[in-house]
Design a protein around this motif. Structure first.
Motif, PDB file in Angstrom:
ATOM      1  N   ALA A 466       0.839  -1.194   0.000  1.00 47.48           N
ATOM      2  CA  ALA A 466       0.000   0.000   0.000  1.00 47.48           C
ATOM      3  C   ALA A 466       0.873   1.243   0.000  1.00 47.48           C
ATOM      4  CB  ALA A 466      -0.930   0.000   1.210  1.00 47.48           C
ATOM      5  N   PHE A 467       1.916   1.228   0.836  1.00 47.24           N
ATOM      6  CA  PHE A 467       2.923   2.296   0.836  1.00 47.24           C
ATOM      7  C   PHE A 467       4.290   1.649   0.967  1.00 47.24           C
ATOM      8  CE2 PHE A 467       6.046   4.880   2.934  1.00 47.24           C
ATOM      9  CZ  PHE A 467       5.977   6.083   2.242  1.00 47.24           C
ATOM     10  N   ALA A 468       5.251   2.181   0.209  1.00 51.84           N
ATOM     11  CA  ALA A 468       6.631   1.708   0.334  1.00 51.84           C
ATOM     12  C   ALA A 468       7.568   2.873   0.094  1.00 51.84           C
ATOM     13  CB  ALA A 468       6.912   0.585  -0.655  1.00 51.84           C
ATOM     14  N   SER A 469       8.771   2.739   0.646  1.00 53.48           N
ATOM     15  CA  SER A 469       9.782   3.776   0.449  1.00 53.48           C
ATOM     16  C   SER A 469      11.155   3.191   0.710  1.00 53.48           C
ATOM     17  CB  SER A 469       9.534   4.951   1.397  1.00 53.48           C
ATOM     18  OG  SER A 469      10.499   5.968   1.204  1.00 53.48           O
ATOM     19  N   GLY A 470      12.077   3.494  -0.176  1.00 53.07           N
ATOM     20  CA  GLY A 470      13.471   3.174   0.057  1.00 53.07           C
ATOM     21  C   GLY A 470      13.798   1.705   0.128  1.00 53.07           C
ATOM     22  N   HIS A 471      12.928   0.843  -0.433  1.00 53.80           N
ATOM     23  CA  HIS A 471      13.225  -0.573  -0.234  1.00 53.80           C
ATOM     24  C   HIS A 471      13.989  -1.218  -1.378  1.00 53.80           C
ATOM     25  CE1 HIS A 471       9.278  -0.821  -2.284  1.00 53.80           C
ATOM     26  NE2 HIS A 471       9.635  -2.004  -2.671  1.00 53.80           N
ATOM     27  N   TYR A 472      14.060  -0.599  -2.521  1.00 53.12           N
ATOM     28  CA  TYR A 472      14.980  -1.065  -3.545  1.00 53.12           C
ATOM     29  C   TYR A 472      14.941  -0.120  -4.729  1.00 53.12           C
ATOM     30  CZ  TYR A 472      11.388  -3.001  -6.711  1.00 53.12           C
ATOM     31  OH  TYR A 472      10.342  -3.166  -7.575  1.00 53.12           O
ATOM     32  N   ASN A 473      15.961  -0.219  -5.576  1.00 53.28           N
ATOM     33  CA  ASN A 473      16.010   0.577  -6.795  1.00 53.28           C
ATOM     34  C   ASN A 473      15.185  -0.147  -7.854  1.00 53.28           C
ATOM     35  OD1 ASN A 473      16.707   1.734  -9.260  1.00 53.28           O
ATOM     36  ND2 ASN A 473      18.786   2.192  -8.618  1.00 53.28           N
ATOM     37  N   SER A 551      17.009  -2.354   0.628  1.00 52.80           N
ATOM     38  CA  SER A 551      18.228  -2.049  -0.130  1.00 52.80           C
ATOM     39  C   SER A 551      18.182  -0.609  -0.610  1.00 52.80           C
ATOM     40  CB  SER A 551      18.346  -3.010  -1.308  1.00 52.80           C
ATOM     41  OG  SER A 551      18.408  -4.341  -0.853  1.00 52.80           O
ATOM     42  N   ALA A 552      18.558   0.292   0.270  1.00 46.41           N
ATOM     43  CA  ALA A 552      18.510   1.717  -0.056  1.00 46.41           C
ATOM     44  C   ALA A 552      19.862   2.249  -0.519  1.00 46.41           C
ATOM     45  CB  ALA A 552      18.028   2.519   1.143  1.00 46.41           C
ATOM     46  N   TYR A 553      20.795   1.347  -0.819  1.00 47.35           N
ATOM     47  CA  TYR A 553      22.082   1.744  -1.390  1.00 47.35           C
ATOM     48  C   TYR A 553      22.835   2.732  -0.486  1.00 47.35           C
ATOM     49  CZ  TYR A 553      20.695  -0.625  -5.674  1.00 47.35           C
ATOM     50  OH  TYR A 553      20.318  -1.576  -6.594  1.00 47.35           O
ATOM     51  N   GLY A 554      22.686   2.530   0.817  1.00 50.95           N
ATOM     52  CA  GLY A 554      23.423   3.349   1.762  1.00 50.95           C
ATOM     53  C   GLY A 554      22.797   4.672   2.112  1.00 50.95           C
ATOM     54  N   HIS A 555      21.667   5.029   1.503  1.00 53.88           N
ATOM     55  CA  HIS A 555      21.030   6.317   1.784  1.00 53.88           C
ATOM     56  C   HIS A 555      20.239   6.255   3.085  1.00 53.88           C
ATOM     57  CE1 HIS A 555      22.061   8.072  -2.069  1.00 53.88           C
ATOM     58  NE2 HIS A 555      21.640   6.972  -2.673  1.00 53.88           N
ATOM     59  N   ARG A 556      20.178   7.375   3.777  1.00 48.99           N
ATOM     60  CA  ARG A 556      19.398   7.480   5.008  1.00 48.99           C
ATOM     61  C   ARG A 556      17.918   7.675   4.682  1.00 48.99           C
ATOM     62  NH1 ARG A 556      24.126  10.331   6.364  1.00 48.99           N
ATOM     63  NH2 ARG A 556      25.148   9.603   8.291  1.00 48.99           N
ATOM     64  N   LEU A 557      17.079   7.197   5.589  1.00 48.16           N
ATOM     65  CA  LEU A 557      15.632   7.389   5.504  1.00 48.16           C
ATOM     66  C   LEU A 557      15.191   7.959   6.842  1.00 48.16           C
ATOM     67  CD1 LEU A 557      14.774   3.868   4.032  1.00 48.16           C
ATOM     68  CD2 LEU A 557      15.218   5.950   2.747  1.00 48.16           C
ATOM     69  N   ALA A 558      14.640   9.155   6.841  1.00 50.70           N
ATOM     70  CA  ALA A 558      14.354   9.814   8.115  1.00 50.70           C
ATOM     71  C   ALA A 558      12.993  10.490   8.114  1.00 50.70           C
ATOM     72  CB  ALA A 558      15.439  10.856   8.423  1.00 50.70           C
ATOM     73  N   ASP A 559      12.345  10.444   9.268  1.00 52.91           N
ATOM     74  CA  ASP A 559      11.152  11.254   9.528  1.00 52.91           C
ATOM     75  C   ASP A 559       9.991  10.901   8.606  1.00 52.91           C
ATOM     76  OD1 ASP A 559      12.603  12.612  11.497  1.00 52.91           O
ATOM     77  OD2 ASP A 559      13.424  13.993  10.023  1.00 52.91           O
TER      78      ASP A 559
END
Length: 930
Positions: A466-473, A551-559
């Motif tokens: 339903a919602f996703a973020s930063g989980h893969y390219n 697998s966010a390729y090292g990027h931060r996910l915040a807030d």
């Protein structure tokens, strides 16, 4: 509650029999509560205030198109505040939903739905937490249902399931009701046609695309404009891939135009464009606006059909236009439909905003990705495996900023419905995604990466998260060096298809040239400040409710913040949070997750374990990994830290399965969770399996408004009383609001009584113990005392509770099954109580609170309120040692001929029909000390 239709409903209906509890829990679990909208069976339609209802023009009709592709529902006839609204079948890939859309000036209009050919036996309206018992009425002939849209829901949508539920077991097509607000002032542009008929009105700033395209195609027919790709040197020439050397002189094949009906077309073959394909005209229209920045600022689509490669806006800075932004407006009957894409590897989303800024979309037209047909490789379209095609979806915002979508509709997308990639300051307001099909990769909203992304008002139908973020390219599967690509062409073997590989690379390069960045760099910076609120999401059969990290390729996910996020029917999981690998704050509040199809706990958290991650210079330069913070691009390392803060506040889950796995977080706060429509007060209701958690706080608000810690232990999962009196012997009382005990004296607890005029009563309570991770050092049974029956019994009389573990597979009726929800005196657990086999409470006085005989007559009576406790430590320890998942207890009182005692049952403590003075804290429970 999922109550069958039939006669009139009682003003204060008793809860349904417990024998249907498990089925009801599974069937009615939308959002967070199990209670689906119960039926009030009357022929009366609730009165409604005067409501303005705006119905939309037929989709796609206008500008020479006289017939809409939409087909009216044959199942539903819908009225909104008395105004007929057409429901449309969505049948591109099965018919899971019919959809009725309209606009009104009321957030609470009365919805009337008639099903001429269907008898209404049950109704569920979702999210169920906002449509409780009694919110739906059904006509006497059982063919019309009526309900009022919920103000508390703060949603513009509702889902109606007749004779079916969120498990997809039956009842399809379901009905989606979409109640848009009326358009605000200034949203609709001045649509006055240009005096010269060109479609370009420099006085109003509006380019009428329907008029513009007609002129453009007459002057530049596609048959003359379309050219096949020329042969070019391969960008991989002279390199070795997968063990195969690509010759230095390797070229792509010369392109060719093939029939539009060709299947599985691969670059450089290109399907021949239809005469009415407006792809080139769209680009010319956008170029015209860009070339006239002081005069033009609006691209307008009147009612009608527009077939193209999708609306692609690239490299446009709206701040340079008149008024400081580009406005794109679609009339309610406009249909912007994707063609069958040019070739398998083409990049043709329904809407693409690339390297652009300051753009606003308005209007209720429909962007149709034509996804089912595009990916039907057997008869119309192409295969779409990751290694041989580009990822593309419905609405894609990439490397862009200050973008707003108001009221936008997208349907039948090829992959994700709405998505962002390294986008900034994007606003999604009242967006809809109507792709209710079992296609792969159909996320509702996937903000893969971005900063300051807000979605307020979201309705999605899909088949994945339903919602996703930063989980893969999503795009790295079709890069020249991706193993799937070169394996597909058998590189490294004697059968290597060098020409096919060179052509695929050229297809990839074509997209990279068009976008201005390669597939490894869709994301180039951290994601932060993403807020999603007021959503309703449904999935055909896959995905999670909320998935962050991976697998966010090292990027931060915040807030990340979710408020009033409602998901139903997903089957993979509920809330899944990964460290991403460096996820920070996640807050989820006032939300509901339908867990009816899950086989695991709905909450899964996996943060960093303190290990070191190294990102090489090559990974940064070539593969899109997070750059070295010092800007040098050299190899660096970082520590996989725990997730910072995770908060779940007032989140509802429809059911709980296995324990919720929590690994690696600094601060986790769980407050006022609900499972199966019950406030979580005991650990067994929402069991946790924590490790590497800094601070874990689990609380609830009691009936007095005070914050309490969730207690180690279990609330009853079923309770009943059985009676020996002739009129009681065949009754199951598992829905009664109280539990009763009375000792006949035949047996220590009166359990051996069989015949005669005795009025003995015993209670039985079942508790889940499968959440225990070890045998407790202490276990205590808690029952809330209501009062006793006879005024002739002095209040100073004393008694004790007697408790003994029993089995529901050894029964008085001689059988091997007598569960709580069917138990009667004649068929109940058979046992013999002895002084050594029972546990006893402390002696207590009967008190002065009297409760009359009978079932419902005591609902409003006073409750004594004392907590009567019994030490049952050995019973729980033995059950744990025996690996029992539940513990069943028989409860009686020690004596006194006229000591008929009552205690609050689970139904008496909670629910719409509970005891007037009952509270959730009064439910039978076990507390344990580890």
């Amino acid at each position: 509650m999922n109550r069958p239709a039939g006669g009139d409903a009682a003003p204060n209906p008793a809860p349904a029999r417990r024998r249907s509890r498990v089925k009801r829990f599974i069937a009615a679990a939308a959002g967070a509560t199990l209670a689906a909208a119960s039926l009030m069976l009357t022929g009366t339609v609730p009165a409604h205030a005067a409501t303005t209802v705006h119905t939309y023009a037929p989709t796609g009709v206008g500008g020479g198109t006289t017939t809409s592709p939409d087909v009216a529902s044959t199942k539903y006839q819908v009225q909104v505040a008395g105004t007929p609204v057409e429901a449309v079948k969505y049948t591109a890939n099965r018919n899971n939903f019919d959809i009725a859309r309209f606009a009104s000036d009321s957030r609470t209009p009365t919805i009337t739905v008639t099903l001429p050919s269907t008898t209404i036996d049950t109704v569920n309206v979702y999210p169920a937490r906002y449509y409780p018992s009694g919110s739906v009425s059904v006509s006497a002939d059982k063919h019309t249902l009526t309900f009022r849209m919920s103000a508390a829901a703060k949603l513009n949508q509702a889902i109606v399931m007749v004779n079916g539920d969120s498990t997809n077991a039956a009842g399809q097509p379901y009905l989606a009701v979409i109640n848009d607000p009326l358009e605000g002032a200034g949203q609709r542009p001045d649509t006055t046609s240009a005096p010269d008929g060109s479609g370009v009105n420099r006085q109003t700033g509006v380019l009428n695309f329907q008029e513009f395209a007609a002129k453009y195609l007459a002057a530049h027919p596609n048959s003359a404009a379309q050219k096949p790709p020329a042969a070019t040197a391969s960008s991989m020439a002279g390199k070795t891939v997968g063990g195969t050397a690509i010759p230095a002189g390797q070229k792509t094949s010369a392109g060719s135009l093939v029939s539009a009906s060709s299947v599985n077309v691969r670059y450089p073959s290109v399907r021949t464009m239809a005469a009415n394909d407006v792809t080139y005209a769209l680009q010319a229209a956008i170029d015209t606006i860009k070339a006239n920045p002081t005069a033009l600022n609006t691209l307008y689509f009147p009612n009608g059909t527009y077939v193209s490669s999708g609306l692609l806006v690239k490299g446009l800075d709206g701040s340079k236009l008149k008024g400081g932004k580009l406005r794109i407006y679609t009339d309610g009957g406009a249909l912007l439909k994707n063609r069958i894409q040019a070739y398998m590897e083409a990049f043709e989303p329904a809407v693409g905003v690339i390297n652009s800024s300051n753009i606003e979309f308005n209007g209720r037209g429909v962007f149709d990705g034509n996804g089912v047909a595009n990916y039907n490789a057997r008869s119309i379209g192409d295969a779409h495996d990751a290694y041989r095609s580009q990822h593309q979806g419905g609405v894609m915002v990439m490397h862009s900023s200050d973008i707003t979508f108001n009221d936008t509709y997208v349907r039948d997308t090829k992959q994700w419905n709405y998505e962002t990639h390294s986008a900034k300051r994007v606003r999604f307001n009242n967006i809809k995604a109507l792709t209710p099909y079992g296609q792969p990769w159909i996320d509702g909203t996937n903000f893969s990466s971005g900063q300051d992304i807000t979605a307020n008002g979201v309705f999605t139908l899909g088949n994945d998260d339903a919602f996703a973020s930063g989980h893969y390219n999503p795009s790295d599967g079709f890069t020249p060096l991706a193993p799937g690509v070169w394996n597909n062409f058998q590189l490294g073997t004697s059968s290597a298809d060098l020409q096919g590989y060179a052509n695929a690379v050229a297809a990839y390069d074509t997209v990279v040239d068009a976008l201005g960045f390669d597939n490894y760099h869709w994301t180039y910076e951290d994601s932060k400040n993403i807020a999603v609120s007021n959503t309703l999401n449904w999935s055909v059969g896959a995905g999670n409710a909320i998935r962050i990290g991976g697998s966010a390729y090292g990027h931060r996910l915040a807030d990340y913040t979710f408020d009033n996020f409602n998901s139903l029917s997903a089957s993979a999981g509920g809330i899944s949070l990964n460290n991403g690998p460096r996820t920070q704050s996640v807050v989820i509040k006032n939300s509901s997750i339908d867990t009816s199809r899950f086989t695991k706990g709905p909450f899964w958290l996996n943060g960093g374990d303190g290990s070191t991650q190294t990102i090489t210079a090559d990974q940064q330069a070539t593969y899109g990994y997070a750059p070295n913070p010092d800007g040098s691009g050299t190899t660096y390392s970082y520590t996989k830290t725990p997730i910072g803060t995770v908060t779940l506040d007032n989140v509802w889950f429809s059911k709980q399965n296995t324990s919720n796995t929590l690994n690696g977080a600094t601060n986790v706060t769980l407050n006022n969770l609900r499972v199966a429509d019950q406030l979580v007060q005991y650990t067994s209701q929402f069991p946790l399996a924590p490790s590497r958690i800094g601070t874990l706080t689990s609380t609830y608000t009691d009936a007095n408004g005070q914050t309490q810690n969730v207690k180690p232990g279990a609330r009853t999962s079923g309770d009943t009383w059985v009676g020996a009196w002739t009129g009681d012997q065949t009754k199951n009382n598992s829905t009664d609001l109280t539990l009763i005990t009375r000792n006949t004296g035949v047996g220590l607890m009166g359990e051996r009584y069989t015949t005669g005029a005795g009025d003995g009563k015993l209670s039985y309570l079942q508790f889940p113990i499968n959440s225990l991770t070890r045998a407790p050092s202490r276990a205590t049974l808690h029952l809330t005392y209501v009062g006793h029956r006879y005024s002739s019994v002095p209040s100073t009389d004393t008694d004790q509770l007697l408790v003994q573990p029993v089995s529901d597979t050894t029964c008085t009726g001689g059988g091997t099954s007598c569960p709580v929800n069917t138990m009667t005196w004649q068929n109940r657990p058979s046992f013999t109580a002895t002084a050594s086999s029972v546990a006893k409470s402390a002696t207590f006085t009967l008190g002065s609170t009297l409760v009359p005989e009978g079932g419902g007559t005591h609902r409003g009576n006073a409750i004594d309120g004392r907590d009567i406790t019994v030490d049952i430590t050995s019973f729980v320890q033995n059950a744990y040692a025996a690996k029992q998942s539940t513990l069943l207890l028989a409860v009686g009182n020690a004596g006194g001929t006229n000591h008929e005692l009552r205690f609050v049952s689970s139904e008496g403590a909670t629910g719409s029909g509970k005891l007037t003075n009952g509270t959730a804290e009064m439910a039978p429970a076990i507390t344990v000390t580890p």
